[in-house]
Design a protein around this motif. Structure first.
Motif, PDB file in Angstrom:
ATOM      1  N   ALA A   1       0.834  -1.206   0.000  1.00 40.67           N
ATOM      2  CA  ALA A   1       0.000   0.000   0.000  1.00 40.67           C
ATOM      3  C   ALA A   1       0.868   1.255   0.000  1.00 40.67           C
ATOM      4  CB  ALA A   1      -0.924  -0.004   1.215  1.00 40.67           C
ATOM      5  N   GLN A   2       1.956   1.234   0.749  1.00 39.71           N
ATOM      6  CA  GLN A   2       2.835   2.402   0.805  1.00 39.71           C
ATOM      7  C   GLN A   2       3.577   2.598  -0.516  1.00 39.71           C
ATOM      8  OE1 GLN A   2       5.151   2.666   4.325  1.00 39.71           O
ATOM      9  NE2 GLN A   2       6.484   4.293   3.572  1.00 39.71           N
ATOM     10  N   VAL A   3       4.027   1.499  -1.107  1.00 41.56           N
ATOM     11  CA  VAL A   3       4.713   1.592  -2.400  1.00 41.56           C
ATOM     12  C   VAL A   3       3.779   2.182  -3.457  1.00 41.56           C
ATOM     13  CG1 VAL A   3       5.743   0.261  -4.279  1.00 41.56           C
ATOM     14  CG2 VAL A   3       6.309  -0.279  -1.908  1.00 41.56           C
ATOM     15  N   ASN A   4       2.534   1.709  -3.511  1.00 33.19           N
ATOM     16  CA  ASN A   4       1.568   2.220  -4.485  1.00 33.19           C
ATOM     17  C   ASN A   4       1.219   3.672  -4.221  1.00 33.19           C
ATOM     18  OD1 ASN A   4       1.366  -0.221  -5.906  1.00 33.19           O
ATOM     19  ND2 ASN A   4      -0.156  -1.025  -4.489  1.00 33.19           N
ATOM     20  N   SER A   5       1.150   4.048  -2.944  1.00 37.87           N
ATOM     21  CA  SER A   5       0.862   5.439  -2.589  1.00 37.87           C
ATOM     22  C   SER A   5       1.978   6.358  -3.066  1.00 37.87           C
ATOM     23  CB  SER A   5       0.676   5.570  -1.081  1.00 37.87           C
ATOM     24  OG  SER A   5       0.479   6.919  -0.717  1.00 37.87           O
ATOM     25  N   GLN A   6       3.215   5.958  -2.877  1.00 30.89           N
ATOM     26  CA  GLN A   6       4.353   6.762  -3.327  1.00 30.89           C
ATOM     27  C   GLN A   6       4.379   6.868  -4.842  1.00 30.89           C
ATOM     28  OE1 GLN A   6       7.819   4.965  -1.583  1.00 30.89           O
ATOM     29  NE2 GLN A   6       7.513   5.961   0.412  1.00 30.89           N
ATOM     30  N   GLN A   7       4.038   5.779  -5.521  1.00 32.91           N
ATOM     31  CA  GLN A   7       4.024   5.795  -6.972  1.00 32.91           C
ATOM     32  C   GLN A   7       2.946   6.748  -7.499  1.00 32.91           C
ATOM     33  OE1 GLN A   7       3.809   1.907  -8.712  1.00 32.91           O
ATOM     34  NE2 GLN A   7       3.744   2.653 -10.808  1.00 32.91           N
ATOM     35  N   GLN A   8       1.772   6.727  -6.858  1.00 34.58           N
ATOM     36  CA  GLN A   8       0.705   7.635  -7.265  1.00 34.58           C
ATOM     37  C   GLN A   8       1.100   9.096  -7.039  1.00 34.58           C
ATOM     38  OE1 GLN A   8      -2.806   6.419  -5.160  1.00 34.58           O
ATOM     39  NE2 GLN A   8      -3.051   4.517  -6.342  1.00 34.58           N
ATOM     40  N   GLN A   9       1.779   9.374  -5.935  1.00 34.51           N
ATOM     41  CA  GLN A   9       2.231  10.735  -5.659  1.00 34.51           C
ATOM     42  C   GLN A   9       3.237  11.206  -6.698  1.00 34.51           C
ATOM     43  OE1 GLN A   9       3.698  10.776  -1.645  1.00 34.51           O
ATOM     44  NE2 GLN A   9       1.683  10.429  -0.724  1.00 34.51           N
ATOM     45  N   GLN A  10       4.133  10.315  -7.111  1.00 34.27           N
ATOM     46  CA  GLN A  10       5.104  10.676  -8.144  1.00 34.27           C
ATOM     47  C   GLN A  10       4.420  10.972  -9.470  1.00 34.27           C
ATOM     48  OE1 GLN A  10       7.862   7.417  -8.277  1.00 34.27           O
ATOM     49  NE2 GLN A  10       8.866   7.957  -6.347  1.00 34.27           N
ATOM     50  N   GLU A  11       3.423  10.157  -9.830  1.00 35.04           N
ATOM     51  CA  GLU A  11       2.701  10.377 -11.083  1.00 35.04           C
ATOM     52  C   GLU A  11       1.931  11.687 -11.048  1.00 35.04           C
ATOM     53  OE1 GLU A  11       0.316   6.917 -11.447  1.00 35.04           O
ATOM     54  OE2 GLU A  11       1.971   5.616 -12.103  1.00 35.04           O
ATOM     55  N   GLN A  12       1.303  11.987  -9.900  1.00 31.43           N
ATOM     56  CA  GLN A  12       0.576  13.250  -9.769  1.00 31.43           C
ATOM     57  C   GLN A  12       1.522  14.437  -9.842  1.00 31.43           C
ATOM     58  OE1 GLN A  12      -1.560  12.840  -6.089  1.00 31.43           O
ATOM     59  NE2 GLN A  12      -3.066  11.401  -6.933  1.00 31.43           N
ATOM     60  N   HIS A  13       2.708  14.290  -9.253  1.00 37.63           N
ATOM     61  CA  HIS A  13       3.684  15.380  -9.294  1.00 37.63           C
ATOM     62  C   HIS A  13       4.134  15.644 -10.719  1.00 37.63           C
ATOM     63  CE1 HIS A  13       6.857  18.028  -7.934  1.00 37.63           C
ATOM     64  NE2 HIS A  13       7.777  17.294  -8.548  1.00 37.63           N
ATOM     65  N   GLN A  14       4.351  14.598 -11.491  1.00 34.28           N
ATOM     66  CA  GLN A  14       4.749  14.762 -12.885  1.00 34.28           C
ATOM     67  C   GLN A  14       3.635  15.427 -13.693  1.00 34.28           C
ATOM     68  OE1 GLN A  14       5.980  10.930 -14.314  1.00 34.28           O
ATOM     69  NE2 GLN A  14       7.993  11.047 -13.342  1.00 34.28           N
TER      70      GLN A  14
END
Length: 344
Positions: free
Chosen positions: A282-295
């Motif tokens: 869950a934490q890995v997916n959350s970080q990945q989503q944050q990176q995609e939103q930042h981009q």
């Protein structure tokens, strides 16, 4: 009330196994032993789910081994960790603490077991992952434990196909991470079990459209069958295994960051519970989503004429970030659940 073994005892029933463990615990307390169950920690249903076929004597032995484990650690209570240790020792054998395992072998085992676990988590019909470990026991360098929610005497085609996918998850993980020529002989038992299950689906359960709703005796390796029938059966078995291989490969390719994070967490902690694994992913997916939103925000701010978005991090950088996320998630889950990862 428990009767004499073999009369009213039903080792295939979870409820009976829960009652039996509880009785043995109460008997130990009445004998004024200092080991009692920790009410907030022990879940007897989990132990029952993981001990199908255990007799009353087997469960009594499990409680005794758990009590000895607690005593060796200077504890006055038998915890869930002690009971899990006892169950694994009885089923899989003692930990090989003296075994010299190279770092390369530990890494391969971690990615192998992480592959099994991830395929199970992302495959419909697969049993829930109870824990994953790279602690060597018996002849095994590691294992992924899956527990059914309830006792089952029969399984659906979907569940069997899921078992095939999970069985090949370790083999596929070795191939993806280390290369086709670096796949080891470790997955041999996985492949044997998968082949046996696939052949049973074709010859015993009528789960092959090509072979049809018939059963065929394969006790003599098919020598009593006609050449045409035997070839058709082997063709269908191969088809099921290849399909499972492709499913596992798709899952591990799609969830590559999760795979690296879970493997790195196993290398650090050696054993992770199902709850810790879920928290980590869950934490890995959350970080990945944050990176995609930042981009996406950078693209929107810079506009179409601006410089392109920087490329994705290198595999090494992704693995490092995954390792950090793994450690943080495992530690947080352990604190939340009150269960320290083995080897931490």
């Amino acid at each position: 009330m428990l009767k004499a073994g073999g009369r009213f005892w039903n080792p295939t029933c979870q409820r009976y196994r829960v009652d039996c463990v509880q009785v043995h615990v109460l008997l130990e307390s009445e004998l004024e032993l200092t080991f009692v169950l920790k009410a907030g920690d022990v879940d007897l249903m989990i132990i029952a789910r993981g001990t199908p076929g255990f007799s009353g004597a087997d469960l009594a032995n499990l409680v005794n081994v758990a009590a000895v484990s607690a005593a060796m650690h200077g504890a006055k209570e038998v915890t869930m960790v002690d009971l899990e240790y006892a169950k694994d020792k009885i089923i899989l054998g003692s930990e090989r603490k003296s075994a010299v395992i190279s770092e390369e072998s530990r890494k391969l085992t971690a990615f192998h077991e992480a592959g099994h676990a991830l395929v199970a988590i992302h495959t419909e019909g697969a049993l829930p992952v109870h824990k994953a470990t790279i602690v060597p026991r018996g002849m095994a360098l590691g294992m992924v434990s899956q527990l059914p929610e309830v006792d089952q005497t029969s399984f659906s085609r979907k569940q069997m196909l899921a078992r095939l996918d999970v069985a090949l998850g370790g083999w596929v993980a070795e191939e993806l991470i280390f290369g086709e020529n670096e796949v080891t002989s470790g997955p041999r038992s996985d492949l044997e079990n998968a082949t046996e299950l696939a052949r049973s689906m074709v010859t015993k359960y009528g789960m092959s459209k090509e072979v049809g709703l018939v059963t065929h005796s394969y006790n003599d390796d098919g020598r009593s069958l006609s050449t045409e029938t035997r070839h058709l059966i082997e063709k269908e078995v191969k088809y099921l295994l290849e399909k499972a291989y492709n499913n596992a490969k798709t899952i591990l390719t799609t969830h590559s960051k999760e795979h690296h994070a879970l493997a790195n967490a196993l290398l650090e902690h050696e054993t992770l519970t199902g709850a810790q694994i879920n928290a980590l992913l869950a934490q890995v997916n959350s970080q990945q989503q944050q990176q995609e939103q930042h981009q996406e925000v950078i693209v929107a701010q810079n506009g179409p004429q601006s410089n392109p978005v920087p490329p994705s991090p290198s595999p090494a950088a992704s693995a490092a970030a995954a390792a950090a996320a793994a450690a943080a998630a495992a530690t947080a889950a352990a604190k939340a659940k009150g269960v320290a990862p083995v080897g931490s």
